[in-house]
Design a protein around this motif. Structure first.
Motif, short mmCIF file in Angstrom:
data_model
loop_
_atom_site.label_atom_id
_atom_site.label_comp_id
_atom_site.label_asym_id
_atom_site.label_seq_id
_atom_site.Cartn_x
_atom_site.Cartn_y
_atom_site.Cartn_z
N ALA A 82 0.81 -1.28 -0.04
CA ALA A 82 0.04 0.13 0.07
C ALA A 82 1.01 1.25 -0.18
CB ALA A 82 -0.75 -0.11 1.26
N GLU A 83 1.93 1.17 0.86
CA GLU A 83 2.66 2.41 0.77
C GLU A 83 3.65 2.49 -0.68
OE1 GLU A 83 6.83 3.85 3.50
OE2 GLU A 83 5.37 2.12 4.29
N ALA A 84 4.00 1.49 -1.01
CA ALA A 84 4.66 1.80 -2.55
C ALA A 84 3.75 1.97 -3.27
CB ALA A 84 5.19 0.22 -2.92
N GLY A 85 2.28 1.66 -3.37
CA GLY A 85 1.50 2.14 -4.45
C GLY A 85 1.34 3.78 -4.16
N GLU A 86 1.15 4.05 -3.00
CA GLU A 86 1.09 5.52 -2.68
C GLU A 86 2.15 6.27 -3.10
OE1 GLU A 86 1.47 9.21 -0.62
OE2 GLU A 86 2.37 7.43 0.19
N ILE A 87 3.31 5.84 -2.96
CA ILE A 87 4.55 6.53 -3.62
C ILE A 87 4.48 6.58 -5.27
CG2 ILE A 87 6.93 6.63 -3.49
CD1 ILE A 87 6.83 5.27 -0.80
N ILE A 88 4.03 5.59 -5.53
CA ILE A 88 3.95 5.45 -7.00
C ILE A 88 2.95 6.48 -7.77
CG2 ILE A 88 3.66 3.98 -9.09
CD1 ILE A 88 5.14 1.73 -7.37
N ALA A 89 2.05 6.61 -7.15
CA ALA A 89 0.83 7.41 -7.61
C ALA A 89 1.17 8.95 -7.30
CB ALA A 89 -0.49 7.19 -6.68
N ARG A 90 2.01 8.96 -6.29
CA ARG A 90 2.48 10.54 -6.13
C ARG A 90 3.80 10.87 -7.09
NH1 ARG A 90 5.21 11.95 -1.73
NH2 ARG A 90 5.10 9.73 -0.63
N GLU A 91 4.55 10.04 -7.40
CA GLU A 91 5.39 9.82 -8.39
C GLU A 91 4.82 10.29 -9.71
OE1 GLU A 91 8.87 9.40 -7.86
OE2 GLU A 91 9.43 9.48 -9.89
N LYS A 92 3.76 9.44 -10.25
CA LYS A 92 2.86 9.83 -11.59
C LYS A 92 2.41 11.10 -11.61
CE LYS A 92 -0.59 7.85 -14.37
NZ LYS A 92 -1.27 6.62 -14.64
N ALA A 93 1.83 11.77 -10.53
CA ALA A 93 1.29 12.97 -10.47
C ALA A 93 2.39 14.01 -10.53
CB ALA A 93 0.43 13.26 -9.21
N TYR A 94 3.42 13.85 -10.00
CA TYR A 94 4.53 14.97 -9.77
C TYR A 94 5.12 14.99 -11.22
CZ TYR A 94 9.33 16.59 -8.29
OH TYR A 94 10.24 17.23 -7.98
N SER A 95 5.20 13.73 -11.88
CA SER A 95 6.15 13.83 -13.39
C SER A 95 5.06 14.25 -14.22
CB SER A 95 6.29 12.38 -13.71
OG SER A 95 6.54 12.06 -15.06
N GLN A 96 3.59 14.04 -14.07
CA GLN A 96 2.80 14.53 -15.21
C GLN A 96 2.48 15.87 -14.75
OE1 GLN A 96 -0.47 11.85 -15.02
NE2 GLN A 96 0.36 10.78 -16.36
N GLU A 97 2.74 16.63 -13.90
CA GLU A 97 2.70 17.96 -13.64
C GLU A 97 3.78 18.68 -14.31
OE1 GLU A 97 0.10 19.72 -12.59
OE2 GLU A 97 1.13 21.56 -13.11
N LEU A 98 5.03 18.20 -14.12
CA LEU A 98 6.32 18.65 -14.78
C LEU A 98 6.17 18.61 -16.43
CD1 LEU A 98 8.77 17.58 -12.11
CD2 LEU A 98 8.51 19.98 -12.70
N GLN A 99 5.81 17.45 -16.97
CA GLN A 99 5.41 17.16 -18.42
C GLN A 99 4.64 18.32 -18.69
OE1 GLN A 99 5.11 13.02 -19.67
NE2 GLN A 99 5.29 12.50 -17.42
#
Ligand SMILES: O=C(O)CC1=CCC(=O)O1
Length: 96
Positions: free
Chosen positions: A18-35
């Motif tokens: 669950a912790e890994a999934g939450e970090i990966i979801a935040r990573e995706k949002a962070y990356s897409q905002e920068l894209q």
């Protein structure tokens, strides 16, 4: 300034899913905002590896450093940065 960045991700096996999934979801949002902002120009999965090749277009080394250290997965990554500049034979308008 353009930078080629390789990110290798190594999430510890004992990190709760669950912790890994939450970090990966935040990573995706962070990356897409920068894209969307144009600072993270490209991201490509490296076939067969939990890794990517990315191209960043940022003001300077300091900005790149701030972006990379702000990655939610940063502590689980090995990152290699290569500065890029326009090749004199390039015919592309967006290489700078
Ligand atoms: O899955 C990866 O390669 C790590 C990553 C960087 C940005 C993102 O969304 O995932």
């Amino acid at each position: 300034m353009l930078f080629h960045v390789r990110m290798d991700v190594n999430i510890p096996r004992d990190l709760p899913q669950a912790e890994a999934g939450e970090i990966i979801a935040r990573e995706k949002a962070y990356s897409q905002e920068l894209q969307r902002s144009g600072k993270w120009r490209h991201i490509w999965r490296i076939a067969g590896e939990y890794a990517n090749y990315s191209i960043f277009d940022v003001k300077d080394n300091e900005e790149l450093h701030a972006i990379l250290t702000g990655l939610p997965l940063f502590k689980f990554m090995t990152i290699k940065v290569t500065p890029l500049l326009r090749h004199p034979s390039s015919i592309r308008d967006d290489d700078t």
